[in-house]
Scaffold this active site. Structure first.
Site, PDB file in Angstrom:
ATOM      1  N   TYR A  50       0.856  -1.196   0.000  1.00  0.00           N
ATOM      2  CA  TYR A  50       0.000   0.000   0.000  1.00  0.00           C
ATOM      3  C   TYR A  50       0.883   1.234   0.000  1.00  0.00           C
ATOM      4  O   TYR A  50       1.859   1.306   0.761  1.00  0.00           O
ATOM      5  CB  TYR A  50      -0.906   0.033   1.233  1.00  0.00           C
ATOM      6  CG  TYR A  50      -2.357  -0.174   0.878  1.00  0.00           C
ATOM      7  CD1 TYR A  50      -2.983   0.685  -0.021  1.00  0.00           C
ATOM      8  CD2 TYR A  50      -3.093  -1.221   1.419  1.00  0.00           C
ATOM      9  CE1 TYR A  50      -4.303   0.491  -0.379  1.00  0.00           C
ATOM     10  CE2 TYR A  50      -4.414  -1.414   1.068  1.00  0.00           C
ATOM     11  CZ  TYR A  50      -5.015  -0.553   0.157  1.00  0.00           C
ATOM     12  OH  TYR A  50      -6.317  -0.751  -0.202  1.00  0.00           O
ATOM     13  N   GLU A  52      -0.554   4.796  -0.565  1.00  0.00           N
ATOM     14  CA  GLU A  52      -1.372   5.984  -0.842  1.00  0.00           C
ATOM     15  C   GLU A  52      -0.542   7.234  -0.594  1.00  0.00           C
ATOM     16  O   GLU A  52       0.229   7.315   0.359  1.00  0.00           O
ATOM     17  CB  GLU A  52      -2.618   5.986   0.053  1.00  0.00           C
ATOM     18  CG  GLU A  52      -3.676   5.028  -0.458  1.00  0.00           C
ATOM     19  CD  GLU A  52      -4.864   4.887   0.481  1.00  0.00           C
ATOM     20  OE1 GLU A  52      -4.846   5.477   1.574  1.00  0.00           O
ATOM     21  OE2 GLU A  52      -5.808   4.163   0.113  1.00  0.00           O
ATOM     22  N   ASP A 196      -5.914  13.626 -25.069  1.00  0.00           N
ATOM     23  CA  ASP A 196      -5.924  12.219 -24.666  1.00  0.00           C
ATOM     24  C   ASP A 196      -5.174  11.473 -25.764  1.00  0.00           C
ATOM     25  O   ASP A 196      -5.729  11.161 -26.817  1.00  0.00           O
ATOM     26  CB  ASP A 196      -7.372  11.738 -24.548  1.00  0.00           C
ATOM     27  CG  ASP A 196      -7.460  10.260 -24.212  1.00  0.00           C
ATOM     28  OD1 ASP A 196      -6.430   9.560 -24.296  1.00  0.00           O
ATOM     29  OD2 ASP A 196      -8.570   9.787 -23.897  1.00  0.00           O
ATOM     30  N   THR A 222      -3.137   6.082 -21.915  1.00  0.00           N
ATOM     31  CA  THR A 222      -2.958   4.755 -21.365  1.00  0.00           C
ATOM     32  C   THR A 222      -1.493   4.402 -21.590  1.00  0.00           C
ATOM     33  O   THR A 222      -0.789   5.080 -22.341  1.00  0.00           O
ATOM     34  CB  THR A 222      -3.836   3.713 -22.083  1.00  0.00           C
ATOM     35  OG1 THR A 222      -3.604   3.828 -23.489  1.00  0.00           O
ATOM     36  CG2 THR A 222      -5.305   3.929 -21.786  1.00  0.00           C
ATOM     37  N   LYS A 225      -1.016   0.797 -25.101  1.00  0.00           N
ATOM     38  CA  LYS A 225      -1.346   0.730 -26.537  1.00  0.00           C
ATOM     39  C   LYS A 225      -0.039   0.855 -27.339  1.00  0.00           C
ATOM     40  O   LYS A 225       0.831  -0.016 -27.220  1.00  0.00           O
ATOM     41  CB  LYS A 225      -2.391   1.798 -26.873  1.00  0.00           C
ATOM     42  CG  LYS A 225      -3.726   1.582 -26.131  1.00  0.00           C
ATOM     43  CD  LYS A 225      -4.783   2.543 -26.617  1.00  0.00           C
ATOM     44  CE  LYS A 225      -6.139   2.269 -25.994  1.00  0.00           C
ATOM     45  NZ  LYS A 225      -6.354   2.941 -24.708  1.00  0.00           N
ATOM     46  N   ARG A 231      -0.980  -2.624 -18.707  1.00  0.00           N
ATOM     47  CA  ARG A 231      -2.293  -1.983 -18.733  1.00  0.00           C
ATOM     48  C   ARG A 231      -2.361  -0.926 -17.641  1.00  0.00           C
ATOM     49  O   ARG A 231      -2.128  -1.217 -16.468  1.00  0.00           O
ATOM     50  CB  ARG A 231      -3.350  -3.063 -18.496  1.00  0.00           C
ATOM     51  CG  ARG A 231      -4.785  -2.644 -18.616  1.00  0.00           C
ATOM     52  CD  ARG A 231      -5.634  -3.855 -18.900  1.00  0.00           C
ATOM     53  NE  ARG A 231      -5.202  -4.425 -20.170  1.00  0.00           N
ATOM     54  CZ  ARG A 231      -5.608  -3.985 -21.375  1.00  0.00           C
ATOM     55  NH1 ARG A 231      -6.478  -3.012 -21.466  1.00  0.00           N
ATOM     56  NH2 ARG A 231      -5.144  -4.537 -22.473  1.00  0.00           N
TER      57      ARG A 231
HETATM   58  N1  DSN Z   1     -11.123   0.618 -25.360  1.00  0.00           N
HETATM   59  C1  DSN Z   1     -10.046   1.435 -25.879  1.00  0.00           C
HETATM   60  C2  DSN Z   1      -9.891   1.265 -27.337  1.00  0.00           C
HETATM   61  O1  DSN Z   1     -10.041   0.156 -27.778  1.00  0.00           O
HETATM   62  O2  DSN Z   1      -9.600   2.207 -28.052  1.00  0.00           O
HETATM   63  C3  DSN Z   1     -10.232   2.811 -25.504  1.00  0.00           C
HETATM   64  O3  DSN Z   1     -10.538   2.849 -24.144  1.00  0.00           O
END
Ligand code: DSN
Length: 412
Positions: A50, A52, A196, A222, A225, A231
């Site tokens: 933990y 925080e 984003d 994120t 990707k 993730r």
């Molecule tokens: N679900 C993601 C995507 O496939 O683009 C975006 O959150």
């Protein structure tokens, strides 16, 4: 006790998923394969801790090691994106990162202007189904008849709606973002600007997509990707906004950070800082463009006619089959994609008139231009024969022969 002996049911399911990822061709634009090192960091004792708070300012004892881990992740993230001023690496996802920015920057009922979901935007950019569309007054810009974002249209809406924040970035937009132009619009109407960059963060890191840094007040992403990490999410802000952003992440939205994931983020940022990552990102784009060219030659309609980035959007509006039909037929042929709405969508979100295809994962396993053209040809063959089980199984065999020659990092 090992997982295999303690819980063979879950172990077997993980093995089945491992085989699926290895044998099939992964073309979901938002997915990728992490390295062995990223995978290893994710499965460590750091999951027990933990922490925080932030490094040096925690609400728990025993944080001296994880403090260094989180500081490394932050330092590497800032180095990866020149022009960035501050970052919080704790968001559990891109959705959490966006929610944190809104919590920090907006009051309930403030106006948020983002790209419409059916035009390529994301749920967290003001969809009525998401908290961003329930807590704030969301309005949207759309792509034009060529599938491109028209900045005059964005300016007109911004002038009329006076948003508190303008959101850029998308989940299914195959072209580049002009953040400098959006900044001009934001300044004209007194709005904050958020990028984003979840989909194209890896391309920004490789200097192959315009950077939002220097133009945007907030940048979210994120990490899994094109950036090819575990993730998760992270959120950047200009120095003046960092205190508010940090409080929005914790205690505003989240509790304890996932320190094992933050360690894996640090590993992935280290990998992306290596000069070889630029070559990977270049191949992601080259492969996407080679696939787009082949698909267009085979008579497939692409939204905007092609791609500048890692993805393309196939438009079946004038076909007898839907996005769902195509996703299922491609799946039977060993090619994994997702159905996707297209601009001016007439079908429901569960059916759709499109399919989104991306190259980050196939490029990670080493497929190059020759294979990209081959795969695009198979996709066109599947679409031409989507109800012919024999053709789909024949292509499946060819797909598995190909994937057998290109091991997945960390799976083999
Ligand atoms: N679900 C993601 C995507 O496939 O683009 C975006 O959150």
């Amino acid at each position: 006790m090992t997982l295999r002996s303690q819980d063979p049911e879950i172990f077997d399911l993980i093995m089945r998923e491992r085989a699926r990822q290895r044998d099939d061709l992964e073309l979901i634009a938002s997915e990728n394969y992490v390295s062995q090192a990223v995978m290893e960091a994710t499965g460590t004792v750091l999951t027990n801790k933990y922490a925080e708070g932030l490094p040096g300012k925690r609400y728990y004892g025993g944080c001296e090691v994880v403090d260094v881990v989180e500081d490394l992740a932050r330092t590497r993230a800032l180095r990866l994106f020149p022009g960035s001023e501050g970052v919080n690496v704790q968001p559990h996802s891109g959705a959490q990162a966006n929610a944190a920015v809104y919590l920090a920057a907006l009051k309930a009922g403030d106006t948020l202007l983002g790209l419409d979901l059916s035009n390529g935007g994301h749920l967290t950019h003001g969809s009525s189904a998401n908290s961003s569309g329930k807590l704030y007054r969301a309005v949207h810009y759309r792509v034009n008849e060529r599938g491109i974002i028209d900045l005059d249209h964005v300016r007109d809406i911004a002038r009329a709606e006076k948003p508190r924040i303008i959101v850029t970035g998308a989940s299914a937009y195959p072209r580049l973002w002009d953040f400098a132009a959006f900044r001009t619009i934001a300044d004209e109407v007194g709005a904050l600007l958020l990028a984003d960059m979840a989909h194209f963060a890896g391309l920004v890191a490789a200097d192959l997509h315009p950077t939002p840094f220097g133009h945007c007040d907030y940048v979210t992403t994120t990490t899994h990707k094109t950036l090819r990490g575990p993730r998760g999410g992270m959120a950047f802000a200009r120095e003046a906004h960092m205190k508010g952003l940090n409080s929005a992440v914790f205690p505003g939205l989240q509790g304890g950070p996932l320190m094992h994931v933050i360690a894996a983020k640090a590993v992935a940022f280290g990998e992306a800082l290596d000069p070889s990552f630029r070559g990977y990102a270049r191949s992601v784009i080259d492969n996407a463009q080679a696939m787009a060219t082949t698909l267009v030659e085979r008579g497939v309609t692409l939204v905007s006619g092609g791609t500048d980035n890692h993805l393309m959007l196939l438009d079946f509006s004038d076909k007898s089959y839907s996005g769902r039909d195509a996703e299922q037929a491609l799946g039977r042929a060993g090619i994994t994609v997702n159905k996707n709405t297209v601009p001016n969508e007439k079908r429901s979100p569960f059916v759709t008139s499109g399919v989104r295809i991306g190259t980050p994962a196939m490029t990670t396993r080493g497929l190059g231009l020759g294979e990209a053209v081959l795969v695009a040809g198979w996709i066109a063959d599947v679409l031409d024969n989507w109800q012919d089980e024999g053709s789909l199984l024949r292509i499946r065999g060819q797909v598995h022969e190909l994937t057998g020659r290109f091991p997945v990092p960390g799976i083999g």
